[in-house]
Design a protein around this motif. Sequence first.
Motif, PDB file in Angstrom:
ATOM      1  N   SER A  16       0.832  -1.213   0.063  1.00  0.00           N
ATOM      2  CA  SER A  16      -0.062  -0.034  -0.200  1.00  0.00           C
ATOM      3  C   SER A  16       0.980   1.226   0.221  1.00  0.00           C
ATOM      4  CB  SER A  16      -1.127   0.210   1.099  1.00  0.00           C
ATOM      5  OG  SER A  16      -0.235  -0.069   2.533  1.00  0.00           O
ATOM      6  N   SER A  18       0.166   5.955  -0.253  1.00  0.00           N
ATOM      7  CA  SER A  18      -0.610   6.904  -0.214  1.00  0.00           C
ATOM      8  C   SER A  18       0.181   7.718  -1.679  1.00  0.00           C
ATOM      9  CB  SER A  18      -0.487   7.996   0.632  1.00  0.00           C
ATOM     10  OG  SER A  18       0.749   8.410   1.026  1.00  0.00           O
ATOM     11  N   TYR A  50      -8.516   3.631  -1.901  1.00  0.00           N
ATOM     12  CA  TYR A  50      -9.416   4.227  -0.619  1.00  0.00           C
ATOM     13  C   TYR A  50      -9.662   5.620  -0.738  1.00  0.00           C
ATOM     14  CZ  TYR A  50      -9.361  -0.439   1.060  1.00  0.00           C
ATOM     15  OH  TYR A  50      -9.331  -1.725   1.231  1.00  0.00           O
ATOM     16  N   VAL A  51     -10.762   6.309  -0.541  1.00  0.00           N
ATOM     17  CA  VAL A  51     -11.109   7.655  -0.571  1.00  0.00           C
ATOM     18  C   VAL A  51     -11.604   8.089   0.927  1.00  0.00           C
ATOM     19  CG1 VAL A  51     -12.948   9.378  -1.536  1.00  0.00           C
ATOM     20  CG2 VAL A  51     -11.818   7.211  -2.919  1.00  0.00           C
ATOM     21  N   ASP A  52     -10.872   9.188   0.994  1.00  0.00           N
ATOM     22  CA  ASP A  52     -11.137   9.878   2.409  1.00  0.00           C
ATOM     23  C   ASP A  52     -11.312  11.526   1.980  1.00  0.00           C
ATOM     24  OD1 ASP A  52     -11.333  10.636   4.924  1.00  0.00           O
ATOM     25  OD2 ASP A  52      -9.250  10.785   5.427  1.00  0.00           O
ATOM     26  N   ASN A  53     -12.521  11.991   2.387  1.00  0.00           N
ATOM     27  CA  ASN A  53     -12.760  13.277   2.287  1.00  0.00           C
ATOM     28  C   ASN A  53     -12.757  13.796   0.671  1.00  0.00           C
ATOM     29  OD1 ASN A  53     -13.327  14.118   4.924  1.00  0.00           O
ATOM     30  ND2 ASN A  53     -11.115  14.383   5.105  1.00  0.00           N
ATOM     31  N   ASP A  54     -13.273  12.984  -0.001  1.00  0.00           N
ATOM     32  CA  ASP A  54     -13.462  13.123  -1.453  1.00  0.00           C
ATOM     33  C   ASP A  54     -12.015  13.187  -2.284  1.00  0.00           C
ATOM     34  OD1 ASP A  54     -16.187  13.046  -1.487  1.00  0.00           O
ATOM     35  OD2 ASP A  54     -15.975  15.369  -0.944  1.00  0.00           O
ATOM     36  N   ALA A  57      -6.814   8.497  -0.846  1.00  0.00           N
ATOM     37  CA  ALA A  57      -6.044   8.397   0.704  1.00  0.00           C
ATOM     38  C   ALA A  57      -4.813   7.574   0.382  1.00  0.00           C
ATOM     39  CB  ALA A  57      -7.092   8.027   1.657  1.00  0.00           C
ATOM     40  N   TYR A  58      -5.223   6.373  -0.168  1.00  0.00           N
ATOM     41  CA  TYR A  58      -4.109   5.408  -0.483  1.00  0.00           C
ATOM     42  C   TYR A  58      -4.433   4.315  -1.358  1.00  0.00           C
ATOM     43  CZ  TYR A  58      -5.879   2.314   3.187  1.00  0.00           C
ATOM     44  OH  TYR A  58      -6.606   1.655   4.093  1.00  0.00           O
TER      45      TYR A  58
END
Length: 70
Positions: A16, A18, A50-54, A57-58
Amino acid sequence: MDDRDHVYRVTEVVGSSSEGVDAAIRNAISRASATIRNINWFEVTETRGYVDNDAVAYVQVTMKIGFRLE
């Protein structure tokens, strides 16, 4: 012994990062090579993000790693 006469084993790892797919692959190979000798090839079998706050993320990559048995 000719290269075609070797026996290989395959193991599966997940890397993984980012910073993207390429970095995730490099992270996985780097970590695997700390405990596995004679790594010869890899195959990415799955890619996830993976999505974080649109925002991305990584990413994760599932890989098969082939290494030559001694």
